[in-house]
Design a protein around this motif. Structure first.
Motif, PDB file in Angstrom:
ATOM      1  N   ALA A   1       7.076  16.994  13.958  1.00 36.90           N
ATOM      2  CA  ALA A   1       6.239  17.389  12.808  1.00 36.90           C
ATOM      3  C   ALA A   1       7.030  17.301  11.506  1.00 36.90           C
ATOM      4  O   ALA A   1       6.523  16.807  10.492  1.00 36.90           O
ATOM      5  N   ALA A   2       8.272  17.750  11.523  1.00 32.70           N
ATOM      6  CA  ALA A   2       9.102  17.700  10.318  1.00 32.70           C
ATOM      7  C   ALA A   2       9.440  16.260   9.938  1.00 32.70           C
ATOM      8  O   ALA A   2       9.473  15.915   8.755  1.00 32.70           O
ATOM      9  N   ALA A   3       9.679  15.408  10.931  1.00 35.45           N
ATOM     10  CA  ALA A   3       9.969  14.001  10.648  1.00 35.45           C
ATOM     11  C   ALA A   3       8.778  13.319  10.016  1.00 35.45           C
ATOM     12  O   ALA A   3       8.915  12.584   9.032  1.00 35.45           O
ATOM     13  N   HIS A   4       7.578  13.576  10.554  1.00 38.77           N
ATOM     14  CA  HIS A   4       6.370  12.980   9.973  1.00 38.77           C
ATOM     15  C   HIS A   4       6.131  13.478   8.552  1.00 38.77           C
ATOM     16  O   HIS A   4       5.622  12.741   7.712  1.00 38.77           O
ATOM     17  N   ALA A   5       6.512  14.716   8.283  1.00 38.35           N
ATOM     18  CA  ALA A   5       6.347  15.275   6.941  1.00 38.35           C
ATOM     19  C   ALA A   5       7.458  14.814   5.997  1.00 38.35           C
ATOM     20  O   ALA A   5       7.382  15.042   4.791  1.00 38.35           O
ATOM     21  N   GLY A   6       8.486  14.179   6.545  1.00 33.88           N
ATOM     22  CA  GLY A   6       9.599  13.728   5.719  1.00 33.88           C
ATOM     23  C   GLY A   6      10.466  14.860   5.200  1.00 33.88           C
ATOM     24  O   GLY A   6      11.105  14.735   4.166  1.00 33.88           O
ATOM     25  N   ASP A   7      10.490  15.969   5.929  1.00 36.83           N
ATOM     26  CA  ASP A   7      11.190  17.177   5.490  1.00 36.83           C
ATOM     27  C   ASP A   7      12.581  17.260   6.133  1.00 36.83           C
ATOM     28  O   ASP A   7      12.756  17.839   7.201  1.00 36.83           O
ATOM     29  N   LEU A   8      13.580  16.682   5.447  1.00 46.95           N
ATOM     30  CA  LEU A   8      14.946  16.670   5.965  1.00 46.95           C
ATOM     31  C   LEU A   8      15.520  18.070   6.130  1.00 46.95           C
ATOM     32  O   LEU A   8      16.226  18.339   7.100  1.00 46.95           O
ATOM     33  N   ASP A   9      15.216  18.959   5.184  1.00 49.52           N
ATOM     34  CA  ASP A   9      15.730  20.330   5.300  1.00 49.52           C
ATOM     35  C   ASP A   9      15.208  20.997   6.565  1.00 49.52           C
ATOM     36  O   ASP A   9      15.961  21.652   7.285  1.00 49.52           O
TER      37      ASP A   9
ATOM     38  N   LEU B   1      -0.799  10.553  13.271  1.00 45.71           N
ATOM     39  CA  LEU B   1      -0.286   9.199  13.143  1.00 45.71           C
ATOM     40  C   LEU B   1       0.565   8.885  14.364  1.00 45.71           C
ATOM     41  O   LEU B   1       1.591   9.520  14.585  1.00 45.71           O
ATOM     42  N   LEU B   2       0.122   7.913  15.149  1.00 46.47           N
ATOM     43  CA  LEU B   2       0.831   7.527  16.367  1.00 46.47           C
ATOM     44  C   LEU B   2       1.634   6.255  16.140  1.00 46.47           C
ATOM     45  O   LEU B   2       1.113   5.283  15.591  1.00 46.47           O
ATOM     46  N   LEU B   3       2.862   6.268  16.561  1.00 45.82           N
ATOM     47  CA  LEU B   3       3.673   5.061  16.569  1.00 45.82           C
ATOM     48  C   LEU B   3       3.253   4.236  17.778  1.00 45.82           C
ATOM     49  O   LEU B   3       3.207   4.749  18.896  1.00 45.82           O
TER      50      LEU B   3
ATOM     51  N   ALA C   1      22.776  13.617   9.007  1.00 45.49           N
ATOM     52  CA  ALA C   1      23.837  13.567   7.999  1.00 45.49           C
ATOM     53  C   ALA C   1      23.588  12.435   7.004  1.00 45.49           C
ATOM     54  O   ALA C   1      23.833  12.591   5.803  1.00 45.49           O
ATOM     55  N   ALA C   2      23.072  11.315   7.492  1.00 43.30           N
ATOM     56  CA  ALA C   2      22.784  10.171   6.627  1.00 43.30           C
ATOM     57  C   ALA C   2      21.461  10.326   5.891  1.00 43.30           C
ATOM     58  O   ALA C   2      21.167   9.547   4.976  1.00 43.30           O
ATOM     59  N   GLY C   3      20.634  11.301   6.297  1.00 42.81           N
ATOM     60  CA  GLY C   3      19.306  11.450   5.686  1.00 42.81           C
ATOM     61  C   GLY C   3      18.394  10.281   6.021  1.00 42.81           C
ATOM     62  O   GLY C   3      17.513   9.927   5.243  1.00 42.81           O
ATOM     63  N   ASP C   4      18.576   9.691   7.193  1.00 44.38           N
ATOM     64  CA  ASP C   4      17.855   8.485   7.605  1.00 44.38           C
ATOM     65  C   ASP C   4      16.489   8.840   8.210  1.00 44.38           C
ATOM     66  O   ASP C   4      16.337   8.973   9.423  1.00 44.38           O
ATOM     67  N   LEU C   5      15.479   8.964   7.345  1.00 47.80           N
ATOM     68  CA  LEU C   5      14.142   9.337   7.810  1.00 47.80           C
ATOM     69  C   LEU C   5      13.503   8.252   8.685  1.00 47.80           C
ATOM     70  O   LEU C   5      12.730   8.569   9.586  1.00 47.80           O
ATOM     71  N   THR C   6      13.838   7.000   8.446  1.00 43.84           N
ATOM     72  CA  THR C   6      13.283   5.929   9.289  1.00 43.84           C
ATOM     73  C   THR C   6      13.721   6.125  10.731  1.00 43.84           C
ATOM     74  O   THR C   6      12.898   6.099  11.650  1.00 43.84           O
ATOM     75  N   ALA C   7      14.996   6.348  10.941  1.00 38.57           N
ATOM     76  CA  ALA C   7      15.506   6.573  12.303  1.00 38.57           C
ATOM     77  C   ALA C   7      14.957   7.865  12.873  1.00 38.57           C
ATOM     78  O   ALA C   7      14.544   7.923  14.032  1.00 38.57           O
ATOM     79  N   LEU C   8      14.923   8.929  12.072  1.00 36.53           N
ATOM     80  CA  LEU C   8      14.429  10.219  12.563  1.00 36.53           C
ATOM     81  C   LEU C   8      12.959  10.158  12.933  1.00 36.53           C
ATOM     82  O   LEU C   8      12.524  10.767  13.915  1.00 36.53           O
ATOM     83  N   ARG C   9      12.169   9.413  12.171  1.00 39.61           N
ATOM     84  CA  ARG C   9      10.739   9.283  12.513  1.00 39.61           C
ATOM     85  C   ARG C   9      10.569   8.558  13.836  1.00 39.61           C
ATOM     86  O   ARG C   9       9.651   8.868  14.593  1.00 39.61           O
ATOM     87  N   GLN C  10      11.412   7.573  14.127  1.00 40.08           N
ATOM     88  CA  GLN C  10      11.318   6.890  15.411  1.00 40.08           C
ATOM     89  C   GLN C  10      11.824   7.799  16.526  1.00 40.08           C
ATOM     90  O   GLN C  10      11.205   7.895  17.575  1.00 40.08           O
TER      91      GLN C  10
END
Length: 181
Positions: free
Chosen positions: A133-141, A95-97, A169-178
């Motif tokens: 890879a972890a951001a795309h998987a949504g894996d915060l840990d 998946l490409l942004l 710290a915020a668990g912000d997956l939207t920001a981390l994925r970008q």
């Protein structure tokens, strides 16, 4: 266009006003909306759109190539898509942004902004690719672990890592994925 970049009109062919991606020190911006001219040889993947119908993502199909993807979307600098997405080679199913959110930070792929000559780029890139890879998987840990064990210490200026630390710290997956598109 700025920064010494010029793009000829009608490049790709048939595009009167091609879009372009600009990667800054910690930002990524698309110059104008992408136009999906439909599947074609080497660009047969699936398009993801936002609520306004704008092209946002592209899922790579087998045999796809960056230049053809650029042609499909009237994107004048398609090779930048790989850098934006923290990869060297696109893979089927990836998946490409294509439309970064200019209000969110982006982490440089090749080295941190504060890197000096002789910086060990490969360990940094490998850590960034793992974060991607972890951001795309949504894996915060996994993101938190990779950051703490592999990436954080690779920033010559620890303040540069604050934006990542804050998003984790915020668990912000939207920001981390970008950040790690």
């Amino acid at each position: 266009m700025g920064d010494g970049v010029s793009i000829h009109a009608n490049d790709p062919e048939g595009c009167d006003k091609p879009a372009s991606l600009h990667l800054g020190r910690a930002s990524a911006v698309l110059s104008r909306d992408l136009v999906d001219r439909g599947p074609r040889d080497f660009a047969e993947g699936t398009v993801g759109r936002d609520g306004q119908g704008r092209v946002v993502t592209y899922t790579v199909a087998a045999g796809d190539a960056l230049d053809a993807i650029g042609d499909r979307f009237c994107l004048a600098n398609p090779t930048v898509v790989a850098t934006l997405n923290h990869t060297r080679v696109i893979q089927p199913g990836e998946l490409l942004l294509l439309r970064p959110d200019s209000t969110l930070p982006w982490i440089p792929y090749f080295n941190p902004n504060s890197a000096t000559q002789g910086y060990l780029q490969i360990p940094y890139q490998r850590a960034v690719e793992k974060m991607s890879a972890a951001a795309h998987a949504g894996d915060l840990d996994a993101l938190r672990s990779i950051f703490a064990n592999d990436l954080e210490a690779l920033f010559p200026d620890p303040a540069e890592a604050d934006v990542i630390r804050d998003a984790l710290a915020a668990g912000d997956l939207t920001a981390l994925r970008q950040m790690f598109a």
